[in-house]
Scaffold this motif. Structure first.
Motif, PDB file in Angstrom:
ATOM      1  N   PHE A 194     -30.132  12.433  42.381  1.00  0.00           N
ATOM      2  CA  PHE A 194     -29.481  11.143  42.250  1.00  0.00           C
ATOM      3  C   PHE A 194     -29.075  10.698  43.655  1.00  0.00           C
ATOM      4  O   PHE A 194     -28.589  11.507  44.449  1.00  0.00           O
ATOM      5  N   VAL A 195     -29.274   9.436  43.967  1.00  0.00           N
ATOM      6  CA  VAL A 195     -28.952   8.935  45.298  1.00  0.00           C
ATOM      7  C   VAL A 195     -27.863   7.868  45.177  1.00  0.00           C
ATOM      8  O   VAL A 195     -28.077   6.838  44.519  1.00  0.00           O
ATOM      9  N   PRO A 196     -26.686   8.086  45.752  1.00  0.00           N
ATOM     10  CA  PRO A 196     -25.647   7.046  45.725  1.00  0.00           C
ATOM     11  C   PRO A 196     -26.135   5.765  46.386  1.00  0.00           C
ATOM     12  O   PRO A 196     -26.699   5.797  47.484  1.00  0.00           O
ATOM     13  N   THR A 197     -25.926   4.633  45.719  1.00  0.00           N
ATOM     14  CA  THR A 197     -26.407   3.343  46.233  1.00  0.00           C
ATOM     15  C   THR A 197     -25.288   2.303  46.136  1.00  0.00           C
ATOM     16  O   THR A 197     -25.298   1.463  45.238  1.00  0.00           O
ATOM     17  N   PRO A 198     -24.325   2.359  47.038  1.00  0.00           N
ATOM     18  CA  PRO A 198     -23.256   1.347  47.014  1.00  0.00           C
ATOM     19  C   PRO A 198     -23.850  -0.051  47.173  1.00  0.00           C
ATOM     20  O   PRO A 198     -24.683  -0.285  48.046  1.00  0.00           O
ATOM     21  N   ALA A 199     -23.422  -0.969  46.323  1.00  0.00           N
ATOM     22  CA  ALA A 199     -23.942  -2.336  46.402  1.00  0.00           C
ATOM     23  C   ALA A 199     -23.455  -3.008  47.674  1.00  0.00           C
ATOM     24  O   ALA A 199     -22.305  -2.831  48.090  1.00  0.00           O
ATOM     25  N   ARG A 200     -24.340  -3.760  48.312  1.00  0.00           N
ATOM     26  CA  ARG A 200     -23.963  -4.534  49.488  1.00  0.00           C
ATOM     27  C   ARG A 200     -24.732  -5.846  49.493  1.00  0.00           C
ATOM     28  O   ARG A 200     -25.819  -5.953  48.918  1.00  0.00           O
ATOM     29  N   ALA A 201     -24.156  -6.824  50.139  1.00  0.00           N
ATOM     30  CA  ALA A 201     -24.777  -8.152  50.189  1.00  0.00           C
ATOM     31  C   ALA A 201     -25.980  -8.128  51.117  1.00  0.00           C
ATOM     32  O   ALA A 201     -26.104  -7.253  51.980  1.00  0.00           O
ATOM     33  N   PRO A 202     -26.909  -9.090  50.978  1.00  0.00           N
ATOM     34  CA  PRO A 202     -28.024  -9.200  51.927  1.00  0.00           C
ATOM     35  C   PRO A 202     -27.522  -9.302  53.358  1.00  0.00           C
ATOM     36  O   PRO A 202     -26.408  -9.761  53.623  1.00  0.00           O
ATOM     37  N   ALA A 203     -28.351  -8.877  54.287  1.00  0.00           N
ATOM     38  CA  ALA A 203     -27.929  -8.729  55.686  1.00  0.00           C
ATOM     39  C   ALA A 203     -27.481 -10.048  56.312  1.00  0.00           C
ATOM     40  O   ALA A 203     -26.584 -10.065  57.143  1.00  0.00           O
ATOM     41  N   ASN A 204     -28.092 -11.161  55.960  1.00  0.00           N
ATOM     42  CA  ASN A 204     -27.734 -12.449  56.545  1.00  0.00           C
ATOM     43  C   ASN A 204     -27.297 -13.397  55.441  1.00  0.00           C
ATOM     44  O   ASN A 204     -28.056 -13.672  54.506  1.00  0.00           O
ATOM     45  N   ALA A 205     -26.093 -13.908  55.556  1.00  0.00           N
ATOM     46  CA  ALA A 205     -25.558 -14.804  54.544  1.00  0.00           C
ATOM     47  C   ALA A 205     -25.843 -16.256  54.917  1.00  0.00           C
ATOM     48  O   ALA A 205     -25.994 -16.605  56.092  1.00  0.00           O
ATOM     49  N   VAL A 206     -25.907 -17.104  53.895  1.00  0.00           N
ATOM     50  CA  VAL A 206     -26.046 -18.538  54.138  1.00  0.00           C
ATOM     51  C   VAL A 206     -24.749 -19.058  54.747  1.00  0.00           C
ATOM     52  O   VAL A 206     -23.685 -18.447  54.622  1.00  0.00           O
ATOM     53  N   ASP A 207     -24.838 -20.199  55.422  1.00  0.00           N
ATOM     54  CA  ASP A 207     -23.654 -20.803  56.019  1.00  0.00           C
ATOM     55  C   ASP A 207     -23.842 -22.319  56.016  1.00  0.00           C
ATOM     56  O   ASP A 207     -24.785 -22.842  55.424  1.00  0.00           O
ATOM     57  N   ALA A 208     -22.941 -23.019  56.680  1.00  0.00           N
ATOM     58  CA  ALA A 208     -22.994 -24.474  56.653  1.00  0.00           C
ATOM     59  C   ALA A 208     -24.262 -25.021  57.308  1.00  0.00           C
ATOM     60  O   ALA A 208     -24.790 -26.069  56.905  1.00  0.00           O
ATOM     61  N   ASP A 209     -24.754 -24.321  58.328  1.00  0.00           N
ATOM     62  CA  ASP A 209     -25.962 -24.780  59.011  1.00  0.00           C
ATOM     63  C   ASP A 209     -27.228 -24.464  58.223  1.00  0.00           C
ATOM     64  O   ASP A 209     -28.202 -25.233  58.258  1.00  0.00           O
ATOM     65  N   TYR A 210     -27.220 -23.334  57.554  1.00  0.00           N
ATOM     66  CA  TYR A 210     -28.391 -22.903  56.769  1.00  0.00           C
ATOM     67  C   TYR A 210     -27.901 -22.497  55.381  1.00  0.00           C
ATOM     68  O   TYR A 210     -27.694 -21.325  55.077  1.00  0.00           O
ATOM     69  N   PRO A 211     -27.696 -23.496  54.507  1.00  0.00           N
ATOM     70  CA  PRO A 211     -27.006 -23.249  53.237  1.00  0.00           C
ATOM     71  C   PRO A 211     -27.875 -22.764  52.084  1.00  0.00           C
ATOM     72  O   PRO A 211     -27.351 -22.468  51.008  1.00  0.00           O
ATOM     73  N   LEU A 212     -29.189 -22.671  52.289  1.00  0.00           N
ATOM     74  CA  LEU A 212     -30.100 -22.305  51.219  1.00  0.00           C
ATOM     75  C   LEU A 212     -30.713 -20.936  51.496  1.00  0.00           C
ATOM     76  O   LEU A 212     -30.752 -20.479  52.637  1.00  0.00           O
ATOM     77  N   VAL A 213     -31.221 -20.294  50.439  1.00  0.00           N
ATOM     78  CA  VAL A 213     -31.890 -19.003  50.570  1.00  0.00           C
ATOM     79  C   VAL A 213     -33.397 -19.215  50.474  1.00  0.00           C
ATOM     80  O   VAL A 213     -33.896 -19.746  49.474  1.00  0.00           O
ATOM     81  N   LEU A 214     -34.117 -18.819  51.510  1.00  0.00           N
ATOM     82  CA  LEU A 214     -35.585 -18.890  51.506  1.00  0.00           C
ATOM     83  C   LEU A 214     -36.155 -17.604  50.937  1.00  0.00           C
ATOM     84  O   LEU A 214     -35.855 -16.507  51.420  1.00  0.00           O
ATOM     85  N   ASN A 215     -36.991 -17.746  49.920  1.00  0.00           N
ATOM     86  CA  ASN A 215     -37.700 -16.634  49.288  1.00  0.00           C
ATOM     87  C   ASN A 215     -39.191 -16.869  49.506  1.00  0.00           C
ATOM     88  O   ASN A 215     -39.656 -18.013  49.479  1.00  0.00           O
ATOM     89  N   THR A 216     -39.952 -15.820  49.757  1.00  0.00           N
ATOM     90  CA  THR A 216     -41.389 -15.960  49.977  1.00  0.00           C
ATOM     91  C   THR A 216     -42.162 -15.058  49.028  1.00  0.00           C
ATOM     92  O   THR A 216     -41.623 -14.068  48.520  1.00  0.00           O
TER      93      THR A 216
END
Length: 910
Positions: free
Chosen positions: A582-604
């Motif tokens: 079993f491997v402990p996997t603490p949840a964490r947010a994606p490395a780069n968060a959206v902000d006022a300048d780049y408010p959307l998430v790009l998925n490819t």
């Protein structure tokens, strides 16, 4: 074979394997004249004769257009000069001499190889042997780093070895399939259709899709959880704790076969409520409860995961959070149960077998373990062995730009398009001392930076093996002679090794000799220590190798050594103590968060009918008809906020780059997110390399980049005019502000946009279409309305047409396209040319939905509205759509539902 000529005598079908996704479908290819007929191999266990639309159209891509035919050298001091053609001896002397000079001057860590899941296993084996055992560096990585390395790392952490424990037959036996981060309907359509057939045969079977996007797969699912991007670990940690609370732990299995449960439960936030988990994942509590209940109540569960899991800065933890749930419940090593990594490329698995990644050794041995390094070096009789992990893909190209790596050999891949922060890759190659590229195509975004170009054999010419997602080894056989002077990749590498004095260790005269060595190494001092073992295939002569039928490993030397093909059925894993982790996997947010300048998430990601960077699928008119242009999919609210209309052009920007694509405004698309496909390159579009926009952050364990979560913004791209061209001949249009190129059946189509508000259209139009002053020329000009239309006719046949308007809503291309297949234009056709439609306008097919049979959306809608078809089955009976590969069935279902709902609403209103 003569340069650029592809003509073959008729022959019996040759059994080979599809070169696209990791499903690994068997193909029967029959050369006849200048054509290759392709059909599914009914004897292949993977697909039993079925092929998706990409596989069915493979014959379209066995063509000489654009092929690299001869070794060529670019003068680094005079980059604008033409490439110089070389003999193979001169080219290999140059490669061996320059690489040796750099190694001798700067050491073995100053050179690198970047290879590909498009290579055959034998090519991969020789590359890794040469680099790790004879150069003495592990600076060889692969584009599989971009798609499957998180799965590899997760498997190794949990199982002790990179083992996929599920087979395709398990999909027929399970009662619940969970698809995580996988648009399986489009990316692995043969497998998805297998799932649908299994559900049809056993209606109690359920399909659940976990994906931030609504896709073709969600259309066919029993339940879709549109979780927030990057929240997979939180969801599966919650599932683990939930299963434990319900008492669904397989206590005997956990006690006998695993370690680490307590630590893993602690990291999973075991006391979190379902409401908290649902909120963190952006889900309704009821939907989360329904999924957890389904998983808890179903013994035979397969969790299929793909790029939405792997391509993440937390990709390895996502993989292990899934595996943890299967270990807890003992749903692994049993028929119809287990975690299942759906491989992206045709031979990503074969590459893993031979140590294709920078942190691996051949035959599933570990670069970090001294005893494994000693074993491999002794078997290879090599003068050195890499002693530390090499640079992984993203870091490798950073090291090229910094000058740490001074030479790179790129094989069968196009990193200037496919890597994240792709403009950094371009900068790196532009200043690299030596860039060698072996490829099938002469002009790619990457070959433009090569100093030495080496022509490689393509699909249909090369010979070897590939391994698919379920560990099934299949032969890829040659059925056409190579074009020009194309050679196998393994041969090029071996010739360099011989020039370095290693002829005795690289004596290969034929590909079966390499496979034999690969098989012998897998069994060498193995004695059951490694699950990967194909020692039973050692010693095959050329005839036996050529006749090799598909089979799944392990294939040990004797029946007494045989382990069950159901991996882990005996409860044994491949850590030194035989226990899974079993491997402990603490949840964490994606490395780069959206902000006022780049408010959307790009998925490819991929689309249905194209593959990777389009160097193969872009040649096919059939495959180019479904989604002909690069696009930006977004929610109506986000589109309205940016002033973007459906069908207009939109610019997407991130901190790393920008692109322009056609806006697809979709009600079902999640607000706050964008989706852009990965395929378009500089040969097919002016400004659509999405890799240049992607955040280059990587998973700290696997090194796999974050392709699914880049902060972005979108804005309207408003040109002065829009237009399109259909032309029999390729045209020079790269000077325009925006363009895309689409392959047609007997023409090339260009979609255009310009930023000049005033152009001399009659003269400019003739220049664009390449028409002389005395050409047979038809045109229409509306200066006030900004409209311009022109047609060039040669000997009574249409040569090219150009339509320009200030708005993107131009006439349909379908009727105009049909004229290119016709002979002489009649008077009515000439009159209709500038209108863009015939005088007696017939039905317009509309956008292609079924590529297999060329069935358009408007014809489908008409059949539904007329009452002739009230189901997908009836549509298939009437129009044939959906009756071949089935990959358009989700779209047919969606069109059917929308059209019927519209008719019902209209009826109610009246």
């Amino acid at each position: 074979m003569a340069d650029g000529n592809l003509s073959m005598p008729a022959s019996t079908p040759i059994k080979t394997t599809c070169p696209y996704c990791g499903t690994g479908c068997g193909v029967e290819a029959t050369p006849s004249g200048k054509l290759v007929r392709v059909a599914g191999d009914p004897q292949h266990p993977t697909n039993a004769g079925r092929l998706c639309v990409k596989g069915s159209a493979l014959g379209d891509t066995v063509v000489p257009q654009g092929r690299l035919l001869h070794p060529q050298l670019r003068d680094k001091q005079s980059p604008g000069q033409p490439l110089q053609r070389l003999s193979w001896d001169a080219a290999l002397d140059h490669a061996a001499g320059e690489l040796r000079r750099i190694i001798d001057t700067h050491g073995p860590e100053s050179v690198a190889w970047y290879v590909s899941g498009q290579l055959l296993t034998e090519d991969y084996y020789v590359a890794n042997k040469l680099v790790k055992g004879f150069v003495g560096t592990a600076n060889i990585d692969t584009n599989s780093r971009l798609c499957m390395s998180s799965a590899v790392a997760g498997h190794k952490r949990a199982f002790g070895e990179d083992i996929v424990p599920v087979a395709y037959e398990d999909l027929d036996r399970c009662d619940l399939v969970v698809l995580v981060g996988s648009n399986t309907a489009w990316c692995h359509p043969i497998l998805f259709q297998r799932m649908l057939r299994a559900r049809e045969a056993r209606p109690q079977m359920k399909i659940v899709v976990l994906d931030p996007r609504k896709t073709a797969s969600t259309e066919m699912a029993d339940l879709h959880l549109g979780l927030r991007a990057g929240s997979d670990v939180r969801l599966f940690n919650g599932l683990l704790a939930h299963l434990h609370r319900l008492g669904l732990t397989d206590a005997a299995f956990v006690e006998r076969s695993t370690l680490g449960l307590d630590e893993t439960l602690a990291a999973a936030d075991r006391d979190a409520s379902l409401a908290d988990i649902a909120a963190d994942c952006g889900l309704e509590v009821e939907a989360l409860e329904r999924f957890y209940a389904l998983f808890a109540a179903t013994e035979r569960v397969i969790t299929c995961f793909s790029m939405g899991v792997n391509q993440s800065s937390a990709g390895t933890d996502k993989v292990n959070s899934i595996i943890n749930c299967h270990l807890l419940t003992g749903r692994i090593g049993k028929p119809g149960a287990g975690p299942f990594s759906l491989t992206g490329q045709p031979n990503a698995m074969g590459g893993r077998e031979v140590g294709g990644l920078a942190n691996m050794l051949a035959s599933h041995m570990d670069l970090e373990r001294e005893e494994h390094r000693e074993l491999v070096q002794r078997f290879w009789q090599s003068p050195a062995i890499a002693s530390r992990t090499g640079l992984k893909a993203v870091d490798l190209f950073k090291a090229i730009e910094s000058g740490e790596i001074k030479a790179v050999w790129i094989m069968a891949t196009n990193p200037v398009v496919s890597l994240p922060d792709a403009d950094q890759v371009r900068r790196a190659l532009d200043q690299c001392e030596l860039v060698i590229v072996s490829d099938v195509m002469a002009e790619t975004d990457t070959t433009a930076y090569a100093h030495l170009l080496l022509p490689a054999q393509g699909w249909g010419e090369k010979d070897g093996t590939v391994t698919n997602s379920e560990r099934c080894i299949s032969r890829q056989r040659a059925f056409v002679p190579p074009l020009g002077e194309a050679r196998p990749d393994w041969w090029m590498l071996s010739e360099v090794a011989r020039r370095w004095g290693h002829a005795a260790q690289f004596p290969y005269r034929a590909v079966h000799e390499i496979f034999d060595e690969h098989a012998r190494l897998s069994a060498f001092e193995n004695e059951g220590a490694r699950y990967f073992d194909i020692g039973g295939l050692a010693g095959l002569d050329a005839h036996a190798y050529d006749a090799l039928a598909p089979l799944r490993w392990p294939v040990p030397r004797t029946a007494a050594d045989a382990r069950h093909l159901q991996a882990f059925a005996d409860g044994r894993f491949y850590h030194a103590d035989g226990l899974a982790r079993f491997v402990p996997t603490p949840a964490r947010a994606p490395a780069n968060a959206v902000d006022a300048d780049y408010p959307l998430v790009l998925n490819t990601g991929r689309v249905r009918d194209h593959w990777h960077t389009m160097t193969r699928t872009g040649l096919s008119a059939t495959l180019s008809s479904h989604i002909p242009e690069p696009f930006v999919e977004l929610n109506p609210a986000d589109a309205e906020a940016a002033g973007i209309a459906h069908g207009s052009l939109a610019r997407v920007s991130t901190r790393w780059g920008s692109l322009v694509g056609r806006a697809v405004v979709a009600d079902e698309h999640a607000r706050g997110s964008l989706f852009v496909p990965i395929h378009w390159n500089a040969q097919f579009a002016s400004d659509a390399r999405v890799g240049a926009l992607v955040n280059p952050v990587v998973d700290p364990v696997s090194g796999e980049p974050e392709f699914k979560h880049t902060p972005a913004k979108v804005e309207a791209f408003v040109p002065a005019w829009h237009g399109f061209i259909l032309s029999r001949k390729p045209l020079a249009i790269r000077h325009l502000a925006w363009w895309t190129r689409v392959t047609g059946a007997s023409f090339t189509r260009y979609e255009l946009a310009g930023d000049a508000t005033s152009l001399p259209w009659p003269e400019f139009g003739r220049v664009l279409l390449g028409a002389s002053a005395d050409a047979d020329w038809l045109e229409y000009i509306d200066g006030a309305g900004g409209l311009y239309r022109a047609a060039h006719v040669v000997d009574g046949r249409i040569e090219a047409v150009l339509f320009v308007a200030p708005r993107p809503d131009l006439p349909s291309r379908n009727w105009l396209a049909s004229l290119f297949a016709a002979g002489q234009l009649d008077d009515e056709a000439r009159i209709g040319l500038l209108a863009g439609e015939p005088l007696a306008a017939g039905p317009d097919e509309g956008a292609t939905i079924c590529s297999c049979f060329g069935v358009g959306q408007k014809r489908i809608v008409a059949a539904i509205e007329s009452g002739q078809a009230d189901s997908v089955v009836k549509l298939g009976e009437l129009l044939k759509c959906g009756t071949n590969c089935g990959s358009c069935v989700p779209e047919l279902k969606k069109i059917l539902s929308k059209t019927q709902a519209g008719a019902k609403a209209a009826s109610t209103a009246s």
